[in-house]
Design an enzyme around this catalytic site. Structure first.
Site, short mmCIF file in Angstrom:
data_model
loop_
_atom_site.label_atom_id
_atom_site.label_comp_id
_atom_site.label_asym_id
_atom_site.label_seq_id
_atom_site.Cartn_x
_atom_site.Cartn_y
_atom_site.Cartn_z
N SER A 116 71.76 17.63 50.74
CA SER A 116 71.47 19.07 50.90
C SER A 116 72.71 19.82 51.34
CB SER A 116 70.39 19.22 51.97
OG SER A 116 70.26 20.56 52.35
N TYR B 108 67.35 18.10 60.36
CA TYR B 108 67.17 17.82 58.93
C TYR B 108 68.54 17.59 58.27
CZ TYR B 108 66.67 18.80 53.98
OH TYR B 108 66.76 18.71 52.62
N LYS C 266 70.47 14.00 56.62
CA LYS C 266 71.09 13.87 55.28
C LYS C 266 72.54 13.41 55.41
CE LYS C 266 67.54 15.07 52.82
NZ LYS C 266 66.96 14.18 51.81
#
Ligand code: UFG
Length: 323
Positions: free
Chosen positions: A117, A141, A145
């Site tokens: 991302s 989050y 990643k």
């Protein structure tokens, strides 16, 4: 025919990838626990209901199918939720991925395409963002990643696993044939929420902040059509199969649109008046996120074909009217 394990294949981006894999002569095998995925999205290839966090289930799946490569989508992907429940994110996105990697190594699978991302970059220091931009995620989050990208780098050195990390900007739109599309519960993304207003399901769209230092005061994002994302995954896989080095690619359209521009385009395409409610900024939203997509264009031969804003909203609206 190569067997490609697609974790999270019942989700939004994963299901579009399964369709492209199938159309391009691969055999996708979806592994999904159906927590956020939808069984009806699995229309191409095989389905194996399993949790990536469950080693026995994964072992069984790898024993049943001879897996040639893995595309790893399965993850939680709500930035706000990750701030409130970081351990849930580290457990699902990191621990469970390590579990997957253990099984993958045991079965000598050497190719991984990883769903990363632009959240790995954090607040950008320069726009457009290219792959050399520092990685400094600002929420759990994005950190999960980044961690998986780092683990893959180590696995390449230690075990020769070849990987591509694909750093998506704002995935949007729906399958141009209308077979699958975006269906999140809860929905937090701008375009489906504006379409809810167009469909009369919501009264107004909240615009999170109108005082950003952007031309119209609202945030700018780089919206990329999910079918263009899906095609990039096949190109990334083929790049690896042809001996390409492990690396990361940005996937974006390379131009940004403001929240108000999105709303205007939805009004134009749906011919509905969209009521706007101005609200405060959403914490953690950078003012501008726009990709440099030149590396993917150059090295993968990728070309976004469905990502005009009109095509994104037209396909999303068509899908939205079916759900
Ligand atoms: N927005 C609104 N109102 C809404 C929803 C969103 O004004 O009701 C705004 C947001 O503030 C943002 C833009 O619309 O400026 C887009 O928001 P989305 O929630 O649709 O998408 P994000 O840019 O926040 O998130 C995307 C991906 C994430 C990824 C993140 C990286 O969906 O997975 O980019 O920053 F982590």
């Amino acid at each position: 025919m190569l067997n490609v394990l697609v974790t999270g294949g019942a989700g939004y981006i994963g299901s579009h990838c399964c369709k492209e894999l199938y159309l391009q002569g691969y055999n996708p095998i979806t592994v999904d626990n159906l927590v956020y995925g939808h069984r009806e999205n699995v229309k191409w290839g095989s389905f194996y209901e399993a949790d990536v966090g469950n080693p026995d289930q994964l072992q069984d799946c790898f024993a049943k199918y001879k897996i040639d490569a893995v595309m790893h989508f399965a993850a939680y992907a709500y930035v706000g939720e990750s701030m409130e429940a970081p351990l849930t994110y580290y457990t699902n996105n990191v621990r469970n991925t390590i579990n997957l990697f253990n099984v993958l190594l045991e079965h000598r699978v050497n190719y991984v395409v990883f769903s990363s991302s632009c959240a790995t970059y954090g607040n950008p220091v320069s726009i457009p963002i290219d792959e050399e931009h520092r990685l400094s995620p600002i929420n759990p989050y994005g950190k999960t990643k980044r961690m998986i990208e780092e683990i893959l780098e180590d696995l390449d050195i230690a075990c020769g696993v070849k990987f591509v990390s694909l750093r998506y900007f704002n995935a949007s739109g729906a399958d141009p044939d209308g077979e699958i599309g975006e269906k999140h519960d809860p929905e937090t993304h701008l375009i489906p929420l504006v379409l809810d207003v167009a469909a009369g399901k919501q009264k107004a769209i909240k615009v999170f902040g109108t005082d950003y230092r952007t031309p119209d005061g609202t945030c700018i994002r780089d919206y990329i059509h999910v079918t263009d994302l899906a095609r990039a995954h096949i190109l990334a896989l083929e790049y690896l199969l042809n001996g390409g080095k492990s690396t990361a690619f940005n996937l974006g359209q390379g131009r940004g649109y403001s929240v108000l521009e999105i709303i205007d385009k939805v009004e134009e395409i749906t011919a509905k008046k969209i009521e706007i409610a101005h609200t405060n900024r959403r914490p953690g939203d950078p003012p501008v996120l726009v990709a440099s997509n030149q590396k993917a264009i150059r090295q993968l031969g990728w070309k976004p074909e469905f990502s005009s804003l009109a095509d994104i909203i037209r396909t999303a609206w068509r899908w939205h009217q079916k759900i």
